[in-house]
Design an enzyme around this catalytic site. Structure first.
Site, PDB file in Angstrom:
ATOM      1  N   VAL A   1       0.842  -1.210   0.000  1.00 20.28           N
ATOM      2  CA  VAL A   1       0.000   0.000   0.000  1.00 20.28           C
ATOM      3  C   VAL A   1       0.871   1.251   0.000  1.00 20.28           C
ATOM      4  O   VAL A   1       0.643   2.185  -0.783  1.00 20.28           O
ATOM      5  CB  VAL A   1      -0.938   0.014   1.240  1.00 20.28           C
ATOM      6  CG1 VAL A   1      -1.708   1.327   1.311  1.00 20.28           C
ATOM      7  CG2 VAL A   1      -1.884  -1.158   1.196  1.00 20.28           C
TER       8      VAL A   1
ATOM      9  N   LYS B   1      15.900  -2.625   2.397  1.00 18.14           N
ATOM     10  CA  LYS B   1      14.790  -2.364   1.468  1.00 18.14           C
ATOM     11  C   LYS B   1      14.777  -0.898   1.042  1.00 18.14           C
ATOM     12  O   LYS B   1      14.612  -0.576  -0.148  1.00 18.14           O
ATOM     13  CB  LYS B   1      13.473  -2.721   2.164  1.00 18.14           C
ATOM     14  CG  LYS B   1      12.267  -2.710   1.267  1.00 18.14           C
ATOM     15  CD  LYS B   1      11.085  -3.312   1.997  1.00 18.14           C
ATOM     16  CE  LYS B   1       9.825  -3.192   1.199  1.00 18.14           C
ATOM     17  NZ  LYS B   1       8.655  -3.617   1.961  1.00 18.14           N
TER      18      LYS B   1
ATOM     19  N   THR C   1      -0.771  -3.904   9.086  1.00 16.09           N
ATOM     20  CA  THR C   1      -1.576  -4.208  10.277  1.00 16.09           C
ATOM     21  C   THR C   1      -2.019  -5.671  10.149  1.00 16.09           C
ATOM     22  O   THR C   1      -3.168  -5.950   9.797  1.00 16.09           O
ATOM     23  CB  THR C   1      -2.791  -3.265  10.366  1.00 16.09           C
ATOM     24  OG1 THR C   1      -3.470  -3.257   9.107  1.00 16.09           O
ATOM     25  CG2 THR C   1      -2.389  -1.856  10.732  1.00 16.09           C
TER      26      THR C   1
ATOM     27  N   GLU D   1      -7.695   2.369   1.736  1.00 14.55           N
ATOM     28  CA  GLU D   1      -7.303   2.102   0.348  1.00 14.55           C
ATOM     29  C   GLU D   1      -8.088   0.896  -0.180  1.00 14.55           C
ATOM     30  O   GLU D   1      -8.393  -0.022   0.570  1.00 14.55           O
ATOM     31  CB  GLU D   1      -5.789   1.919   0.242  1.00 14.55           C
ATOM     32  CG  GLU D   1      -5.211   0.762   1.051  1.00 14.55           C
ATOM     33  CD  GLU D   1      -5.311  -0.542   0.331  1.00 14.55           C
ATOM     34  OE1 GLU D   1      -5.514  -0.517  -0.892  1.00 14.55           O
ATOM     35  OE2 GLU D   1      -5.211  -1.588   1.007  1.00 14.55           O
TER      36      GLU D   1
ATOM     37  N   ARG E   1      -6.283  -3.228  -5.464  1.00 11.05           N
ATOM     38  CA  ARG E   1      -6.099  -4.689  -5.569  1.00 11.05           C
ATOM     39  C   ARG E   1      -4.669  -4.968  -5.981  1.00 11.05           C
ATOM     40  O   ARG E   1      -4.147  -4.289  -6.869  1.00 11.05           O
ATOM     41  CB  ARG E   1      -7.020  -5.279  -6.651  1.00 11.05           C
ATOM     42  CG  ARG E   1      -8.483  -5.234  -6.327  1.00 11.05           C
ATOM     43  CD  ARG E   1      -9.297  -5.436  -7.593  1.00 11.05           C
ATOM     44  NE  ARG E   1      -9.044  -4.361  -8.565  1.00 11.05           N
ATOM     45  CZ  ARG E   1      -9.531  -4.323  -9.792  1.00 11.05           C
ATOM     46  NH1 ARG E   1     -10.268  -5.316 -10.238  1.00 11.05           N
ATOM     47  NH2 ARG E   1      -9.266  -3.317 -10.595  1.00 11.05           N
TER      48      ARG E   1
ATOM     49  N   GLY F   1      -8.571 -15.933  -1.116  1.00  8.61           N
ATOM     50  CA  GLY F   1      -7.395 -15.830  -0.253  1.00  8.61           C
ATOM     51  C   GLY F   1      -6.766 -14.462  -0.359  1.00  8.61           C
ATOM     52  O   GLY F   1      -7.451 -13.475  -0.636  1.00  8.61           O
TER      53      GLY F   1
ATOM     54  N   CYS G   1      -5.721  -9.866   2.418  1.00  3.11           N
ATOM     55  CA  CYS G   1      -6.730  -8.903   2.897  1.00  3.11           C
ATOM     56  C   CYS G   1      -8.080  -9.531   3.216  1.00  3.11           C
ATOM     57  O   CYS G   1      -8.584  -9.372   4.330  1.00  3.11           O
ATOM     58  CB  CYS G   1      -6.921  -7.813   1.857  1.00  3.11           C
ATOM     59  SG  CYS G   1      -5.386  -6.971   1.492  1.00  3.11           S
TER      60      CYS G   1
ATOM     61  N   LYS H   1      -3.632 -15.232  -6.533  1.00  6.55           N
ATOM     62  CA  LYS H   1      -4.348 -14.911  -7.773  1.00  6.55           C
ATOM     63  C   LYS H   1      -3.282 -14.620  -8.815  1.00  6.55           C
ATOM     64  O   LYS H   1      -2.084 -14.552  -8.474  1.00  6.55           O
ATOM     65  CB  LYS H   1      -5.289 -13.721  -7.583  1.00  6.55           C
ATOM     66  CG  LYS H   1      -4.581 -12.421  -7.261  1.00  6.55           C
ATOM     67  CD  LYS H   1      -5.570 -11.258  -7.236  1.00  6.55           C
ATOM     68  CE  LYS H   1      -4.885  -9.968  -6.841  1.00  6.55           C
ATOM     69  NZ  LYS H   1      -5.810  -8.839  -6.796  1.00  6.55           N
TER      70      LYS H   1
ATOM     71  N   ARG I   1       0.444 -15.104   0.388  1.00  6.43           N
ATOM     72  CA  ARG I   1      -0.172 -15.041   1.718  1.00  6.43           C
ATOM     73  C   ARG I   1      -1.620 -15.540   1.642  1.00  6.43           C
ATOM     74  O   ARG I   1      -2.377 -15.139   0.763  1.00  6.43           O
ATOM     75  CB  ARG I   1      -0.118 -13.607   2.264  1.00  6.43           C
ATOM     76  CG  ARG I   1       1.272 -13.223   2.734  1.00  6.43           C
ATOM     77  CD  ARG I   1       1.328 -11.780   3.162  1.00  6.43           C
ATOM     78  NE  ARG I   1       1.221 -10.875   2.034  1.00  6.43           N
ATOM     79  CZ  ARG I   1       1.117  -9.553   2.143  1.00  6.43           C
ATOM     80  NH1 ARG I   1       1.079  -8.996   3.334  1.00  6.43           N
ATOM     81  NH2 ARG I   1       1.032  -8.796   1.066  1.00  6.43           N
TER      82      ARG I   1
HETATM   83  C1  UGA Z   1      -8.755  -6.970  -1.954  1.00  8.91           C
HETATM   84  C2  UGA Z   1      -9.834  -5.976  -2.415  1.00  8.91           C
HETATM   85  O1  UGA Z   1     -10.345  -6.396  -3.680  1.00  8.91           O
HETATM   86  C3  UGA Z   1      -9.239  -4.562  -2.553  1.00  8.91           C
HETATM   87  O2  UGA Z   1     -10.257  -3.629  -2.913  1.00  8.91           O
HETATM   88  C4  UGA Z   1      -8.616  -4.149  -1.215  1.00  8.91           C
HETATM   89  O3  UGA Z   1      -7.995  -2.892  -1.299  1.00  8.91           O
HETATM   90  C5  UGA Z   1      -7.580  -5.185  -0.811  1.00  8.91           C
HETATM   91  O4  UGA Z   1      -8.195  -6.481  -0.725  1.00  8.91           O
HETATM   92  C6  UGA Z   1      -7.053  -4.768   0.553  1.00  8.91           C
HETATM   93  O5  UGA Z   1      -7.817  -4.829   1.518  1.00  8.91           O
HETATM   94  O6  UGA Z   1      -5.924  -4.286   0.638  1.00  8.91           O
HETATM   95  P1  UGA Z   1      -6.732  -8.258  -3.136  1.00  8.91           P
HETATM   96  O7  UGA Z   1      -6.458  -8.895  -1.814  1.00  8.91           O
HETATM   97  O8  UGA Z   1      -5.604  -7.734  -3.936  1.00  8.91           O
HETATM   98  O9  UGA Z   1      -7.768  -7.026  -2.956  1.00  8.91           O
HETATM   99  O10 UGA Z   1      -7.461  -9.394  -3.970  1.00  8.91           O
HETATM  100  P2  UGA Z   1      -8.757  -9.547  -4.877  1.00  8.91           P
HETATM  101  O11 UGA Z   1      -8.461  -9.230  -6.279  1.00  8.91           O
HETATM  102  O12 UGA Z   1      -9.931  -8.890  -4.265  1.00  8.91           O
HETATM  103  O13 UGA Z   1      -8.938 -11.152  -4.773  1.00  8.91           O
HETATM  104  C7  UGA Z   1      -9.171 -11.778  -3.514  1.00  8.91           C
HETATM  105  C8  UGA Z   1      -9.373 -13.261  -3.700  1.00  8.91           C
HETATM  106  O14 UGA Z   1     -10.574 -13.513  -4.403  1.00  8.91           O
HETATM  107  C9  UGA Z   1      -8.283 -13.961  -4.508  1.00  8.91           C
HETATM  108  O15 UGA Z   1      -8.012 -15.215  -3.933  1.00  8.91           O
HETATM  109  C10 UGA Z   1      -8.895 -14.117  -5.896  1.00  8.91           C
HETATM  110  O16 UGA Z   1      -8.379 -15.187  -6.637  1.00  8.91           O
HETATM  111  C11 UGA Z   1     -10.346 -14.361  -5.521  1.00  8.91           C
HETATM  112  N1  UGA Z   1     -11.298 -14.012  -6.595  1.00  8.91           N
HETATM  113  C12 UGA Z   1     -11.466 -12.726  -6.979  1.00  8.91           C
HETATM  114  C13 UGA Z   1     -12.055 -15.015  -7.151  1.00  8.91           C
HETATM  115  O17 UGA Z   1     -11.930 -16.211  -6.773  1.00  8.91           O
HETATM  116  N2  UGA Z   1     -12.979 -14.701  -8.104  1.00  8.91           N
HETATM  117  C14 UGA Z   1     -13.160 -13.412  -8.517  1.00  8.91           C
HETATM  118  O18 UGA Z   1     -14.040 -13.185  -9.395  1.00  8.91           O
HETATM  119  C15 UGA Z   1     -12.387 -12.410  -7.944  1.00  8.91           C
END
Ligand code: UGA
Length: 471
Positions: free
Chosen positions: A49, A73, A124, A189, A192, A298, A301, A362, A369
């Protein structure tokens, strides 16, 4: 023949995860030099972030110092060496280092002194009881309290429990005493991983919570400089801004569990979940996003924020039904994914050679994580399977967590002598793998596609026993 509705559903699902056309916003092109705004910003924390935010703010024309306490870093970043796997981020960091709009420091106290706005973006992580570990955040507050002035604005970017901004303001203002009040603004924030730079410049909304109007306006101006197109800017209370972050992530987790559970119903009915999801999503009240099935949700977040939300409700004395059910549903879905693989290898994993395609939580990230891929691989290993794996980006991160797994040089190597393949991360390269060659390398060609990424018809034409989720 491929079913055209199924194809459409697959395309829609893929698009919902990855914008097709990179950065349409010219402001986000690292080569574009935005006019200098004169605003000086300190971003504390160079994690995902913090670093994306620091790069985005510098690209928008602000002068940014990013504080990272890990000396190695910070030194690497100051040299333009970005180890995070995030599209466009290395280019943006380097372009703004060259323009001297972005710098890195390890010294928090001295970096804060000349700044107009201080953003706290430290990690956090979850605590052992599923609550939020605020150790790093509180350390930053303690240092800020010794140097902060009332003409500066402290912005909380980290995901923090509701009430943290109020507590932070009390802490900072205790030391300042009668000379004035340091405004604390909550600005959650919604980036993704894998599309973070795109998301920074194309936000669905910007949420700014706080009670000091001048401070809130300063933060709104800070973000507005990076917008080429209008985005809703919601000015609200600190507590609402803090809660919205949890509410959004828990809702996304709920949608994912919903579609994953629906895939089990579709399996039993022998209908394609992609077709159901596509048709459902045409209803504008529902929409097409976050309806692509997977092995389970997963990442760093969604699971963490779901746990923290449940812990918060418990503290408030609220007996939630839905949120704990989302967690339980995700666990059961992971187990269902394992069962699919068990089914194709004949019920027993002992001595079976399983080839895993994908380790990251993903596609387009190296982050493992809370990766569902690792969770299912750990079950295979615990039951005596021999696992070989390939991921285009995440093998170095995954190896220490699953040391028994052999990491392969190519995706095709995973197929060599495998009793079954399981596709766990939706990397586009798996879609265009030489499946005929993969088939030749396997004694019996069996694949479980836990992302419904591949065309079942194509895989069957190649001679595979193909099993998807809800297909
Ligand atoms: C997520 C939120 O989407 C963000 O808006 C947020 O800012 C972020 O957490 C955070 O709190 O910092 P992120 O963890 O990067 O973002 O991941 P996502 O793209 O939301 O995917 C989460 C999980 O859902 C992954 O395992 C992904 O493979 C899965 N997923 C997502 C699916 O299985 N199907 C989908 O259609 C979309």
């Amino acid at each position: 023949m491929d079913n055209p509705v199924s194809d459409h559903a697959r395309t829609e699902a893929g698009q919902s995860r990855m914008p097709a056309t990179g950065n349409a916003n010219w402001l986000a092109d690292p080569a574009h030099e935005a006019p200098v705004t004169g605003t000086r910003v300190c971003v504390i924390g160079a994690g995902f972030v913090g670093l994306v935010t620091a790069a985005g703010l510098a690209q928008s024309g602000h002068t940014v110092v990013c504080v990272e306490k890990n000396e190695q870093k910070a030194a690497e970043l100051a040299n333009g060496d970005v180890s995070l796997y995030e599209r466009d981020l290395p280019e943006m960091v380097n372009a703004n280092l060259r323009r001297k709009r972005l710098s890195f420091s390890t010294d928090l106290a001295s970096s804060v002194v000349d700044q107009d706005v201080i953003l706290v973006a430290v990690s956090t992580p979850p605590s052992s009881q599923g609550q939020v570990d605020l150790t790093a955040f509180d350390e930053v507050l303690a240092t800020l309290a010794t140097v902060i002035r009332p003409d500066q604005v402290v912005v909380i970017k980290s995901t923090v429990p509701v009430g943290t901004a109020r507590r932070a303001a009390e802490c900072l203002n205790r030391t300042i005493g009668k000379t004035g009040q340091v405004p604390v603004v909550s600005c959650p924030e919604f980036l993704r991983e894998s599309t973070a730079i795109y998301d920074y410049f194309h936000p669905a909304r910007i949420v700014v919570g706080g009670s000091n109007r001048e401070a809130v306006d300063r933060v709104v101006r800070l973000y507005r400089a990076g917008l080429a197109e209008a985005a809703p800017i919601v000015v609200t209370e600190n507590e609402i801004a803090e809660l919205v972050k949890y509410a959004a992530n828990v809702y996304l987790a709920m949608r994912l569990s919903y579609i994953n559970e629906l895939s089990a119903v579709c399996d039993a009915l022998h209908v394609a979940v992609g077709d159901v999801a596509y048709t459902m999503g045409l209803d504008r009240r529902i929409g097409s996003k976050y309806l692509a099935v997977g092995p389970g949700f997963g990442g760093s977040c969604l699971p963490k924020d779901l746990d923290a939300y449940i812990a918060m409700a418990e503290r408030l004395g609220i007996d939630l039904v839905l949120a704990p059910a989302i967690r339980e549903s995700n666990q059961r879905h992971l187990a269902r994914t394992v069962q699919k693989v068990r089914g194709v290898v004949g019920g027993d994993f002992k001595g079976k050679r399983i080839g895993a395609l994908g380790l990251a939580f993903k596609a387009h990230t190296h982050d493992v994580r809370s990766s569902p891929a690792l969770a299912v691989i750990q079950v295979f290993l615990s039951e005596g399977a021999v696992v070989r794996a390939f991921d285009p980006a995440a093998m170095a991160q995954a190896q220490p967590l699953i040391p028994q797994v052999t990491m392969c040089e190519t995706a095709l190597d995973v197929a060599t002598e495998a009793d079954a393949l399981v596709l766990l991360t939706e990397w586009p390269e798996f879609q265009v793998l030489d499946w005929a060659e993969a088939r030749r390398r396997m004694p019996e060609a069996r694949i479980v596609d836990a992302r419904n990424l591949l065309s079942p018809e194509m895989m069957r034409r190649h001679g595979f026993l193909y099993v998807g989720l809800g297909q």
